[in-house]
Design an enzyme around this catalytic site. Structure first.
Site, PDB file in Angstrom:
ATOM      1  N   GLU A   1       0.803  -1.226   0.000  1.00 17.93           N
ATOM      2  CA  GLU A   1       0.000   0.000   0.000  1.00 17.93           C
ATOM      3  C   GLU A   1       0.838   1.278   0.000  1.00 17.93           C
ATOM      4  O   GLU A   1       0.334   2.358   0.290  1.00 17.93           O
ATOM      5  CB  GLU A   1      -0.970   0.050   1.204  1.00 17.93           C
ATOM      6  CG  GLU A   1      -1.839  -1.176   1.386  1.00 17.93           C
ATOM      7  CD  GLU A   1      -2.844  -1.371   0.266  1.00 17.93           C
ATOM      8  OE1 GLU A   1      -3.219  -0.381  -0.372  1.00 17.93           O
ATOM      9  OE2 GLU A   1      -3.239  -2.525   0.038  1.00 17.93           O
TER      10      GLU A   1
ATOM     11  N   THR B   1       1.513   2.063  -8.328  1.00 16.78           N
ATOM     12  CA  THR B   1       0.963   3.248  -8.996  1.00 16.78           C
ATOM     13  C   THR B   1       2.079   4.003  -9.703  1.00 16.78           C
ATOM     14  O   THR B   1       1.911   4.467 -10.834  1.00 16.78           O
ATOM     15  CB  THR B   1       0.247   4.162  -7.983  1.00 16.78           C
ATOM     16  OG1 THR B   1      -0.704   3.393  -7.244  1.00 16.78           O
ATOM     17  CG2 THR B   1      -0.468   5.306  -8.679  1.00 16.78           C
TER      18      THR B   1
ATOM     19  N   ARG C   1      -6.673  -1.116  -7.628  1.00 14.93           N
ATOM     20  CA  ARG C   1      -5.802  -1.771  -6.642  1.00 14.93           C
ATOM     21  C   ARG C   1      -5.668  -3.251  -6.958  1.00 14.93           C
ATOM     22  O   ARG C   1      -6.635  -4.002  -6.891  1.00 14.93           O
ATOM     23  CB  ARG C   1      -6.375  -1.571  -5.229  1.00 14.93           C
ATOM     24  CG  ARG C   1      -5.571  -2.227  -4.129  1.00 14.93           C
ATOM     25  CD  ARG C   1      -4.265  -1.487  -3.871  1.00 14.93           C
ATOM     26  NE  ARG C   1      -3.411  -2.245  -2.969  1.00 14.93           N
ATOM     27  CZ  ARG C   1      -2.420  -3.025  -3.370  1.00 14.93           C
ATOM     28  NH1 ARG C   1      -2.178  -3.207  -4.648  1.00 14.93           N
ATOM     29  NH2 ARG C   1      -1.661  -3.634  -2.480  1.00 14.93           N
TER      30      ARG C   1
ATOM     31  N   ASP D   1       9.313  -3.899 -10.183  1.00 12.41           N
ATOM     32  CA  ASP D   1       8.344  -3.730  -9.096  1.00 12.41           C
ATOM     33  C   ASP D   1       8.078  -5.095  -8.485  1.00 12.41           C
ATOM     34  O   ASP D   1       7.885  -6.073  -9.210  1.00 12.41           O
ATOM     35  CB  ASP D   1       7.042  -3.130  -9.653  1.00 12.41           C
ATOM     36  CG  ASP D   1       5.973  -2.962  -8.579  1.00 12.41           C
ATOM     37  OD1 ASP D   1       6.338  -2.823  -7.395  1.00 12.41           O
ATOM     38  OD2 ASP D   1       4.773  -2.972  -8.917  1.00 12.41           O
TER      39      ASP D   1
ATOM     40  N   GLN E   1       3.905  -6.972   0.260  1.00 11.37           N
ATOM     41  CA  GLN E   1       3.442  -7.705   1.439  1.00 11.37           C
ATOM     42  C   GLN E   1       4.553  -8.611   1.969  1.00 11.37           C
ATOM     43  O   GLN E   1       5.418  -9.056   1.212  1.00 11.37           O
ATOM     44  CB  GLN E   1       2.205  -8.543   1.097  1.00 11.37           C
ATOM     45  CG  GLN E   1       0.923  -7.729   1.002  1.00 11.37           C
ATOM     46  CD  GLN E   1       0.871  -6.853  -0.227  1.00 11.37           C
ATOM     47  OE1 GLN E   1       1.493  -7.160  -1.234  1.00 11.37           O
ATOM     48  NE2 GLN E   1       0.146  -5.757  -0.158  1.00 11.37           N
TER      49      GLN E   1
END
Length: 390
Positions: free
Chosen positions: A56, A61, A198, A226, A230
């Site tokens: 998050e 993005t 998301r 990327d 988590q």
């Protein structure tokens, strides 16, 4: 005698055939070697960038922005592939709010403000049944109207205010305000929809780009990786650490009052621990670090309402003003905390690594473009310095 001559002639013709075949094979091998050499030379001009950060943090993005800014963007097929993702985001967020509202009626002292209207309860039950399915259905106009009614219920709005206590994604408000458009039969996601969508990154994805164009002479060419943020994804990072020109570490500074994943751990504290761990990795002895203090747009709204001191790391923070001045003061405090952590976590022989901090909002395309051009300039200057040209 004639038979011997025929055999000798046959042997000679075979030798000629084999020589011709060998020559063709040698030409093919030479061409393969030439291409490998060309690719190897080209690879020397490609610098490896690794985007790291907790879940998050906005890494993905940023990755999508790079595709939009410095590549061809998303074609229609790719845009359409995001429709089920976006529809799932809608179902997941309204379900999360609905469930949290019901739970708050059990646990809160002022439980009355979390009680749904009769109409909303019926809609909630319908969504509960949908949630039992293996996959969320296509968002129809009828379902969008139901979700809109539920979203506007005062109990859901009260729950939304308490979003920092939930695992509520940042896309919630945006998608809830565009429900009818998202449910249109001819709906094709916009660039902004895709940036808000998301999807948890699992494994590793990569993209090659140049912030100043495809022509390698006009600037560096980068390969950006990327990876999942988590905890269960982090073991997949290790093999990417070698040969990295720069680490771009994303820290969501707006999440200082939020909890991380399913654990009872403050998200900012998790980010702090992760940044400290990354800094100490032996692979990054000479690697440049670009720290993106991300989600500034959310930070500047939140910090005037929720004190920084709610986070253990920022417990010594003292507000000095109001409005924009206070926002700047709070931001500089957070920035200084990360600077201190960088130098505390860097061995003496690593403190001269290139270290830059950038204020970012991953959803702001102009800001991301400007930031990456600054990153490019910093890395090019470092390369010139190392080559003795500066």
């Amino acid at each position: 005698m004639r038979y011997q001559i025929q055999i000798m002639g046959l042997l000679c013709s075979r030798q000629h055939y084999y020589k011709k075949e060998d020559a063709e094979e040698n030409l093919q091998l030479a061409e393969i070697e030439r291409r490998i050499e060309q690719e190897t030379k080209a690879e020397r001009h490609v610098q490896k960038l690794l985007v790291l950060g907790a879940g998050e943090s906005g890494k993905s993005t940023i990755f999508k922005q790079i595709k939009l800014l410095f590549q061809t963007g998303f074609d229609e097929t790719e845009l359409k592939s995001y429709i089920p993702v976006i529809h799932s985001n809608v179902y997941q967020t309204i379900k999360l709010l609905h469930d949290a509202s019901k739970e708050m009626t059990q646990n809160e002292v002022d439980m009355s403000k979390f009680i749904l209207s009769a109409e909303s309860k019926v809609i909630g039950d319908k969504l509960f049944e949908i949630g039992k399915e293996l996959e969320y259905p296509h968002l129809t106009e009828e379902l969008a109207t139901d979700i809109e009614i539920l979203w506007k219920d005062s109990a859901i709005q009260e729950t939304y205010i308490r979003g920092n206590e939930l695992q509520l994604p940042d896309c919630t408000h945006y998608f809830m305000e565009h429900l009818q458009r998202l449910a249109s039969p001819n709906y094709i996601p916009t660039k902004e929809d895709i940036l808000y969508a998301r999807v948890r990154t699992t494994g590793v994805v990569e993209i090659q780009f140049s912030p100043v164009g495809e022509n390698k002479r006009s600037g560096e060419v980068y390969r950006l990786f990327d990876v999942g943020g988590q905890k269960n994804e982090r073991r997949k990072w290790i093999h990417l650490f070698e040969g990295v020109a720069a680490v771009i570490f994303c820290a969501a500074i707006s999440e200082y009052d939020q909890m991380f994943e399913e654990e009872n751990n403050n998200r900012m504290m998790e980010t702090k621990e992760l940044f400290e761990w990354v800094l100490k990795q032996p692979y990054f002895e000479k690697t440049s670090f670009m720290l993106f203090l991300n989600k500034f747009d959310l930070f500047e709204k939140k910090v005037l309402k929720v004190p920084l001191s709610v986070c253990k790391w920022f417990k010594d923070y003292q507000p000095v003003s109001t409005g924009k001045q206070e926002v700047e003061h709070a931001y500089e405090f957070v920035k200084k905390k990360f600077e201190e952590l960088y130098y505390q976590s860097s061995a003496p022989d690593r403190v001269d690594r290139v270290f830059k901090i950038y204020r970012t909002t991953a959803l702001d395309q102009k800001l991301v473009k400007k930031t990456f051009k600054l990153v490019d300039e910093t890395l090019r200057r470092r390369n010139l310095f190392e080559a003795g040209l500066l």
